[in-house]
Each structure stands twice: as structure tokens, then as C-alpha cells.
Scaffold this active site. Structure first.
Site, PDB file in Angstrom:
ATOM      1  N   ASP A   1     -27.354  25.505  20.244  1.00  6.49           N
ATOM      2  CA  ASP A   1     -27.874  25.475  18.870  1.00  6.49           C
ATOM      3  C   ASP A   1     -28.639  26.767  18.544  1.00  6.49           C
ATOM      4  O   ASP A   1     -29.140  27.447  19.442  1.00  6.49           O
ATOM      5  CB  ASP A   1     -28.798  24.250  18.718  1.00  6.49           C
ATOM      6  CG  ASP A   1     -29.044  23.901  17.258  1.00  6.49           C
ATOM      7  OD1 ASP A   1     -28.277  24.358  16.390  1.00  6.49           O
ATOM      8  OD2 ASP A   1     -30.021  23.160  16.998  1.00  6.49           O
TER       9      ASP A   1
ATOM     10  N   HIS B   1     -22.650  32.993  14.420  1.00  7.40           N
ATOM     11  CA  HIS B   1     -21.631  32.253  15.172  1.00  7.40           C
ATOM     12  C   HIS B   1     -20.817  33.183  16.062  1.00  7.40           C
ATOM     13  O   HIS B   1     -20.423  32.818  17.164  1.00  7.40           O
ATOM     14  CB  HIS B   1     -20.726  31.471  14.223  1.00  7.40           C
ATOM     15  CG  HIS B   1     -21.437  30.358  13.518  1.00  7.40           C
ATOM     16  ND1 HIS B   1     -22.267  29.486  14.191  1.00  7.40           N
ATOM     17  CD2 HIS B   1     -21.475  29.979  12.208  1.00  7.40           C
ATOM     18  CE1 HIS B   1     -22.770  28.608  13.327  1.00  7.40           C
ATOM     19  NE2 HIS B   1     -22.315  28.889  12.119  1.00  7.40           N
TER      20      HIS B   1
ATOM     21  N   LEU C   1     -14.975  27.153  38.369  1.00  6.16           N
ATOM     22  CA  LEU C   1     -15.737  26.480  37.313  1.00  6.16           C
ATOM     23  C   LEU C   1     -14.805  25.843  36.276  1.00  6.16           C
ATOM     24  O   LEU C   1     -13.823  26.460  35.859  1.00  6.16           O
ATOM     25  CB  LEU C   1     -16.623  27.534  36.624  1.00  6.16           C
ATOM     26  CG  LEU C   1     -17.418  27.070  35.397  1.00  6.16           C
ATOM     27  CD1 LEU C   1     -18.554  26.141  35.818  1.00  6.16           C
ATOM     28  CD2 LEU C   1     -17.988  28.277  34.640  1.00  6.16           C
TER      29      LEU C   1
HETATM   30  C1  IPE Z   1     -25.643  20.231  17.339  1.00  8.93           C
HETATM   31  O1  IPE Z   1     -26.271  21.140  16.511  1.00  8.93           O
HETATM   32  C2  IPE Z   1     -24.172  20.524  17.395  1.00  8.93           C
HETATM   33  C3  IPE Z   1     -23.790  21.746  18.082  1.00  8.93           C
HETATM   34  C4  IPE Z   1     -24.590  22.601  18.670  1.00  8.93           C
HETATM   35  C5  IPE Z   1     -22.377  22.015  18.101  1.00  8.93           C
HETATM   36  P1  IPE Z   1     -26.546  20.848  14.986  1.00  8.93           P
HETATM   37  O2  IPE Z   1     -27.187  22.060  14.435  1.00  8.93           O
HETATM   38  O3  IPE Z   1     -25.299  20.375  14.310  1.00  8.93           O
HETATM   39  O4  IPE Z   1     -27.548  19.612  15.054  1.00  8.93           O
HETATM   40  P2  IPE Z   1     -28.656  19.105  14.019  1.00  8.93           P
HETATM   41  O5  IPE Z   1     -27.997  19.055  12.668  1.00  8.93           O
HETATM   42  O6  IPE Z   1     -29.766  20.098  14.062  1.00  8.93           O
HETATM   43  O7  IPE Z   1     -29.062  17.771  14.542  1.00  8.93           O
HETATM   44  C1  IPE Z   2     -25.062  26.022  16.464  1.00 10.40           C
HETATM   45  O1  IPE Z   2     -25.814  26.804  15.607  1.00 10.40           O
HETATM   46  C2  IPE Z   2     -23.592  26.109  16.174  1.00 10.40           C
HETATM   47  C3  IPE Z   2     -23.019  24.902  15.544  1.00 10.40           C
HETATM   48  C4  IPE Z   2     -23.651  23.801  15.291  1.00 10.40           C
HETATM   49  C5  IPE Z   2     -21.620  24.952  15.190  1.00 10.40           C
HETATM   50  P1  IPE Z   2     -26.257  26.307  14.169  1.00 10.40           P
HETATM   51  O2  IPE Z   2     -25.233  26.776  13.176  1.00 10.40           O
HETATM   52  O3  IPE Z   2     -26.520  24.859  14.132  1.00 10.40           O
HETATM   53  O4  IPE Z   2     -27.592  27.131  13.974  1.00 10.40           O
HETATM   54  P2  IPE Z   2     -28.931  26.652  13.263  1.00 10.40           P
HETATM   55  O5  IPE Z   2     -29.316  25.348  13.869  1.00 10.40           O
HETATM   56  O6  IPE Z   2     -28.599  26.521  11.808  1.00 10.40           O
HETATM   57  O7  IPE Z   2     -29.916  27.731  13.543  1.00 10.40           O
HETATM   58 MG    MG Z   3     -28.174  23.732  14.392  1.00  5.52          MG
END
Ligand code: IPE
Ligand code: IPE
Ligand code: MG
Length: 227
Positions: free
Chosen positions: A9, A26, A120
Site C-alpha cells: 500500500d 504505481h 521462490l
Molecule cells: C489494499 O489497499 C489493496 C492493495 C494494496 C492491493 P487499499 O488502498 O485498496 O486499501 P484501503 O482502501 O486503504 O483499505
Molecule cells: C497500493 O497503493 C496499490 C493499490 C491498491 C492498487 P494505493 O494506490 O492504495 O496508494 P494510497 O493508499 O492511495 O497511498
Molecule cells: Mg491504499
């Protein structure tokens, strides 16, 4: 310790802090996967499960979803030679039939070409939800069993997405949120949890080592005494 699962995340927040777009975040996050895979290999892990896209992430703006779907095929194609060189096997969990054709094709090719690699295993969760996994398991059972049949936990596991992969020893969540966000609801029952404020694109080998060191100090009891 053989299995680490990571909720990757914070790509968006990483980008925002640098005045970049979420797509840039991303891209940096996707590039970090191979660095952490190398680190996991060097640390001798057997399985690395990475939460890349949840069943709820489809709610994001179409342009962001398209960017993430594009990265799946791009990274899979780009990293395949390295995966072969490093004896890494790729697998996926989730409702991967929801993914666009191009992403599916690249994944299938990589899964097939790496299927005999014995180092792995990288297990990527794509269009994955813990609740979806349990519901999908129940539907497979309903289709197979007769009314009145009963199953136990051990048999139930056989209907999950990756029954042969042991439960994660350690769950890492980057970027500070203290929640599971629908990740591996069944499999994480007794995993140790480690949360760091570091955003995913900045999470490096040293950070992984720190998480594993913290795991080494935990006392796992599995509900019993002094285990
Ligand atoms: C969890 O992150 C999903 C992934 C890292 C793929 P999110 O950013 O979607 O989760 P929430 O919305 O903060 O719970
Ligand atoms: C994790 O990063 C990637 C996915 C959930 C696909 P986020 O896109 O959720 O990044 P934040 O949480 O907005 O910083
Ligand atoms: Mg997120």
C-alpha cells in the site's frame, strides 16, 4: 519462516509527497516488486504473496484501473527472463478471469514458463478478495457435494485458491493503515502482523529484513501455551 505476505500500500501517497501522479506511484510500486523479490530470494523465503489489486480496487477511476492493468502485462513480460534466471515461479490468486485479456495472456505465459522453477514462488493477488475466495470455495463445494455432506477445515482448504501454499508466517502492510482490507481472511488467522509507515515504493531489502527481525522476536502460541 517460509512465507511472507505483503499488502503493498501507499503508491498514491508516495507519489503525492513528490508532486507526481498516482500513475507514477504505481509505476514505482511495480518496479519495487522485483527488488523485493530479489531480497526475498536472498533471505531464503519460499513464498512471497503480494496484494496487488483487490476486488474493491475496481471502484477506482477507470484511468487508474487501466494504468494498473497495463502494468500487470508490462512487468510480467519484462521480468520473465530474470525469473527464469533466478529460478522464480509465478502464481496468482484471485478472480483473475476479471482481468483484461492482455494482462491475462502475459500472466498465463509467465505462469506456464516458470511452472517448473523450484526457488521462490511469487504469488500475486489480483482481483483478489478474502471474502470472494471463501465464497468461491463454497460454490465449488456446492457444485461437487451432495445435500447433507459435511466437510471439515482441512478439506475446506482444498477449495481455496492455493491449497498447497502454507499460511503466511508474517503479514507486512506498508504505508501505515491498521487493517486487512479483505486480504487472505482465512489464511492470516495466526500470522504475525507487521505494519510500517514506509510507502511501498520505498520499502527495500533493509525494511524487509527489519520486518523479519521483528518476527524473530515474536512468541507464537497458536492459542496454546509456550509454543
Ligand atoms: C489494499 O489497499 C489493496 C492493495 C494494496 C492491493 P487499499 O488502498 O485498496 O486499501 P484501503 O482502501 O486503504 O483499505
Ligand atoms: C497500493 O497503493 C496499490 C493499490 C491498491 C492498487 P494505493 O494506490 O492504495 O496508494 P494510497 O493508499 O492511495 O497511498
Ligand atoms: Mg491504499
Amino acid at each position: 519462516m517460509e512465507h511472507v505476505a505483503i499488502i503493498m500500500d501507499g503508491n498514491g501517497r508516495w507519489a503525492e509527497a513528490r508532486g507526481l501522479t498516482r500513475s507514477d506511484g504505481h509505476k514505482a510500486g511495480a518496479d519495487n516488486i522485483s527488488r523485493i523479490a530479489d531480497a526475498a530470494r536472498e533471505l531464503g523465503l519460499k513464498y512471497l504473496t503480494l496484494y496487488a489489486f483487490s476486488t474493491e480496487n475496481w471502484k477506482r477511476p477507470p484511468a487508474e484501473v487501466a494504468c494498473l492493468m497495463g502494468l500487470i502485462s508490462e512487468i510480467t513480460e519484462k521480468r520473465l527472463p530474470d525469473m527464469m534466471k533466478n529460478n522464480i515461479r509465478l502464481r496468482t490468486i484471485g478472480r483473475t478471469s476479471d482481468l483484461p485479456l492482455l494482462a491475462r495472456k502475459s500472466l498465463l505465459k509467465c505462469i506456464d514458463e516458470t511452472k517448473n522453477n523450484t526457488g521462490l514462488t511469487i504469488n500475486i493477488a489480483l482481483s483478489y478478495g478474502g471474502r470472494a475466495e471463501i465464497v468461491d470455495a463454497v460454490n465449488k463445494i456446492l457444485a461437487e457435494k451432495k445435500t447433507g455432506d459435511k466437510i471439515d477445515e482441512k478439506e475446506f482448504i482444498n477449495y481455496l485458491y492455493a491449497p498447497d501454499i502454507p499460511d503466511p508466517d508474517l503479514l507486512i502492510r506498508t504505508s501505515g493503515e491498521l487493517r486487512l482490507s479483505n486480504f487472505l481472511l482465512w489464511e492470516l488467522s495466526y500470522s504475525e502482523i507487521y505494519v510500517t509507515d514506509t510507502h511501498w515504493p520505498d520499502f527495500d531489502k533493509e525494511a524487509l529484513q527489519k520486518a523479519i527481525d521483528s518476527f524473530g522476536k515474536r512468541k507464537r502460541r497458536f492459542g496454546g501455551l509456550n509454543k
